[in-house]
Design a protein around this motif. Sequence first.
Motif, PDB file in Angstrom:
ATOM      1  N   LEU A   1       0.661  -1.098  -0.236  1.00  0.00           N
ATOM      2  CA  LEU A   1      -0.619  -0.179   0.252  1.00  0.00           C
ATOM      3  C   LEU A   1       0.621   0.786  -0.012  1.00  0.00           C
ATOM      4  N   ILE A   2       1.893   1.143   0.922  1.00  0.00           N
ATOM      5  CA  ILE A   2       2.805   2.401   0.901  1.00  0.00           C
ATOM      6  C   ILE A   2       3.697   2.563  -0.549  1.00  0.00           C
ATOM      7  N   GLY A   3       4.141   1.500  -0.843  1.00  0.00           N
ATOM      8  CA  GLY A   3       4.639   1.555  -2.240  1.00  0.00           C
ATOM      9  C   GLY A   3       3.892   2.192  -3.282  1.00  0.00           C
ATOM     10  N   SER A   4       2.732   1.736  -3.481  1.00  0.00           N
ATOM     11  CA  SER A   4       1.889   2.173  -4.644  1.00  0.00           C
ATOM     12  C   SER A   4       1.182   3.429  -4.751  1.00  0.00           C
ATOM     13  N   SER A   5       1.776   3.724  -3.606  1.00  0.00           N
ATOM     14  CA  SER A   5       0.715   5.339  -2.585  1.00  0.00           C
ATOM     15  C   SER A   5       2.024   6.362  -3.151  1.00  0.00           C
ATOM     16  N   ILE A   6       3.152   5.907  -2.515  1.00  0.00           N
ATOM     17  CA  ILE A   6       4.235   6.883  -3.099  1.00  0.00           C
ATOM     18  C   ILE A   6       4.634   6.637  -4.722  1.00  0.00           C
ATOM     19  N   ILE A   7       4.576   5.683  -5.037  1.00  0.00           N
ATOM     20  CA  ILE A   7       5.088   5.335  -6.882  1.00  0.00           C
ATOM     21  C   ILE A   7       3.874   6.054  -8.220  1.00  0.00           C
ATOM     22  N   GLY A   8       2.450   5.410  -7.247  1.00  0.00           N
ATOM     23  CA  GLY A   8       1.338   5.354  -7.679  1.00  0.00           C
ATOM     24  C   GLY A   8       1.386   5.666  -9.219  1.00  0.00           C
ATOM     25  N   HIS A   9       0.116   4.964 -10.159  1.00  0.00           N
ATOM     26  CA  HIS A   9      -0.133   4.209 -11.266  1.00  0.00           C
ATOM     27  C   HIS A   9       1.214   5.192 -12.555  1.00  0.00           C
ATOM     28  N   GLU A  10       0.698   6.200 -12.189  1.00  0.00           N
ATOM     29  CA  GLU A  10       1.542   7.500 -13.073  1.00  0.00           C
ATOM     30  C   GLU A  10       2.836   7.383 -13.198  1.00  0.00           C
ATOM     31  N   GLY A  11       3.149   7.211 -11.658  1.00  0.00           N
ATOM     32  CA  GLY A  11       5.055   6.784 -11.632  1.00  0.00           C
ATOM     33  C   GLY A  11       5.140   5.477 -12.094  1.00  0.00           C
ATOM     34  N   LEU A  12       4.820   4.792 -12.231  1.00  0.00           N
ATOM     35  CA  LEU A  12       4.797   3.304 -12.829  1.00  0.00           C
ATOM     36  C   LEU A  12       5.016   3.899 -14.346  1.00  0.00           C
ATOM     37  N   LEU A  13       4.344   4.085 -14.922  1.00  0.00           N
ATOM     38  CA  LEU A  13       3.553   4.839 -16.899  1.00  0.00           C
ATOM     39  C   LEU A  13       5.100   5.826 -16.689  1.00  0.00           C
ATOM     40  N   ASP A  14       5.316   6.474 -15.583  1.00  0.00           N
ATOM     41  CA  ASP A  14       6.235   7.381 -16.491  1.00  0.00           C
ATOM     42  C   ASP A  14       8.131   6.460 -16.864  1.00  0.00           C
ATOM     43  N   GLU A  15       8.065   5.420 -15.497  1.00  0.00           N
ATOM     44  CA  GLU A  15       8.843   5.045 -15.646  1.00  0.00           C
ATOM     45  C   GLU A  15       8.708   4.005 -17.040  1.00  0.00           C
ATOM     46  N   GLN A  16       8.193   3.700 -17.175  1.00  0.00           N
ATOM     47  CA  GLN A  16       8.056   2.657 -18.239  1.00  0.00           C
ATOM     48  C   GLN A  16       7.945   3.628 -19.676  1.00  0.00           C
ATOM     49  N   ARG A  17       7.865   5.070 -19.816  1.00  0.00           N
ATOM     50  CA  ARG A  17       8.005   5.399 -20.786  1.00  0.00           C
ATOM     51  C   ARG A  17       9.374   6.059 -21.213  1.00  0.00           C
ATOM     52  N   HIS A  18       9.896   6.101 -19.780  1.00  0.00           N
ATOM     53  CA  HIS A  18      11.295   6.673 -19.701  1.00  0.00           C
ATOM     54  C   HIS A  18      12.417   5.521 -20.318  1.00  0.00           C
ATOM     55  N   ILE A  19      12.020   3.587 -19.907  1.00  0.00           N
ATOM     56  CA  ILE A  19      12.301   3.170 -20.431  1.00  0.00           C
ATOM     57  C   ILE A  19      12.766   2.546 -21.644  1.00  0.00           C
ATOM     58  N   ILE A  20      11.331   2.768 -22.400  1.00  0.00           N
ATOM     59  CA  ILE A  20      10.853   3.038 -23.881  1.00  0.00           C
ATOM     60  C   ILE A  20      11.762   3.578 -24.753  1.00  0.00           C
ATOM     61  N   LYS A  21      11.866   4.587 -24.605  1.00  0.00           N
ATOM     62  CA  LYS A  21      12.124   6.100 -24.538  1.00  0.00           C
ATOM     63  C   LYS A  21      13.817   5.669 -25.064  1.00  0.00           C
ATOM     64  N   ASN A  22      14.797   5.258 -24.029  1.00  0.00           N
ATOM     65  CA  ASN A  22      16.210   5.160 -23.599  1.00  0.00           C
ATOM     66  C   ASN A  22      16.689   3.725 -24.919  1.00  0.00           C
ATOM     67  N   ILE A  23      15.283   2.820 -24.442  1.00  0.00           N
ATOM     68  CA  ILE A  23      15.479   1.876 -25.773  1.00  0.00           C
ATOM     69  C   ILE A  23      15.191   2.227 -27.459  1.00  0.00           C
ATOM     70  N   SER A  24      14.554   3.260 -27.424  1.00  0.00           N
ATOM     71  CA  SER A  24      14.402   3.894 -28.558  1.00  0.00           C
ATOM     72  C   SER A  24      15.244   4.784 -29.755  1.00  0.00           C
ATOM     73  N   ASN A  25      15.481   5.203 -28.483  1.00  0.00           N
ATOM     74  CA  ASN A  25      17.291   5.676 -28.797  1.00  0.00           C
ATOM     75  C   ASN A  25      18.322   4.924 -28.721  1.00  0.00           C
ATOM     76  N   ASP A  26      18.402   4.082 -28.005  1.00  0.00           N
ATOM     77  CA  ASP A  26      19.409   2.960 -28.711  1.00  0.00           C
ATOM     78  C   ASP A  26      19.686   2.330 -29.990  1.00  0.00           C
ATOM     79  N   ILE A  27      17.790   1.982 -30.516  1.00  0.00           N
ATOM     80  CA  ILE A  27      17.966   1.672 -31.683  1.00  0.00           C
ATOM     81  C   ILE A  27      18.077   2.425 -32.390  1.00  0.00           C
ATOM     82  N   ASN A  28      17.775   3.785 -32.242  1.00  0.00           N
ATOM     83  CA  ASN A  28      17.932   4.879 -33.675  1.00  0.00           C
ATOM     84  C   ASN A  28      19.561   4.831 -33.692  1.00  0.00           C
ATOM     85  N   ASN A  29      20.838   4.946 -32.633  1.00  0.00           N
ATOM     86  CA  ASN A  29      21.915   5.042 -32.534  1.00  0.00           C
ATOM     87  C   ASN A  29      22.753   4.091 -33.039  1.00  0.00           C
TER      88      ASN A  29
END
Length: 195
Positions: free
Chosen positions: A24-52
């Motif tokens: 409960l505490i962990g999900s409230s700190i990160i929250g649903h939005e925090g998890l999505l942001d982290e996934q977007r960040h990982i996808i963006k890094n992978i996309s940048n690596d592929i482009n490079n």
Amino acid sequence: MIINFRYHIFTITAIFAALGLGILIGSSIIGHEGLLDEQRHIIKNISNDINNLKKENKSLTLGISTLEQKLTERDNLEKSIVSLLLTDYMKEEQLILIYNDLDQENINELSNYLKIMGTNFDLYDFQDFDRDSFSSEENNEFDRVITWNIDTSLSTHLDGLNINNTAILEYNKRDVLGLLFNIIEDFNKNGSSTN
């Protein structure tokens, strides 16, 4: 201290309560939005690596293409220089060349050089070579017999041919220019048999 059944139930309940509270505490700190942001960040890094990697691959492909073009130009220049140097070099020299297990491209390349050199020549595939017709008197007019890519054990099959006044040159590698330079070296060392 005697451990009874109530103690076990209390311990198990406390563990599950602590686990639930942590989730409960962990999900409230990160929250649903925090998890999505982290996934977007990982996808963006992978996309940048592929482009490079795509850019690097394109650069390497361009470099390979440039090197292949330079090698082709160098090969053409080398053939042009060799052709210029060899024009009529062994004019009217008579050669018989017996080859074994070679690509038609190599045979054609050597034929072109021998034509440029003004040489009269006959080419025989060792597999189709007829010793009896070769041993006849009419074939005794050749200045040189050259064996190309015929190992020593095969070249012994040529012993006893009617080539009394003929120079014999053996070359056991596949490269055309190497054979050509050996022919020229032999010609320079021994001169023309017709002189």
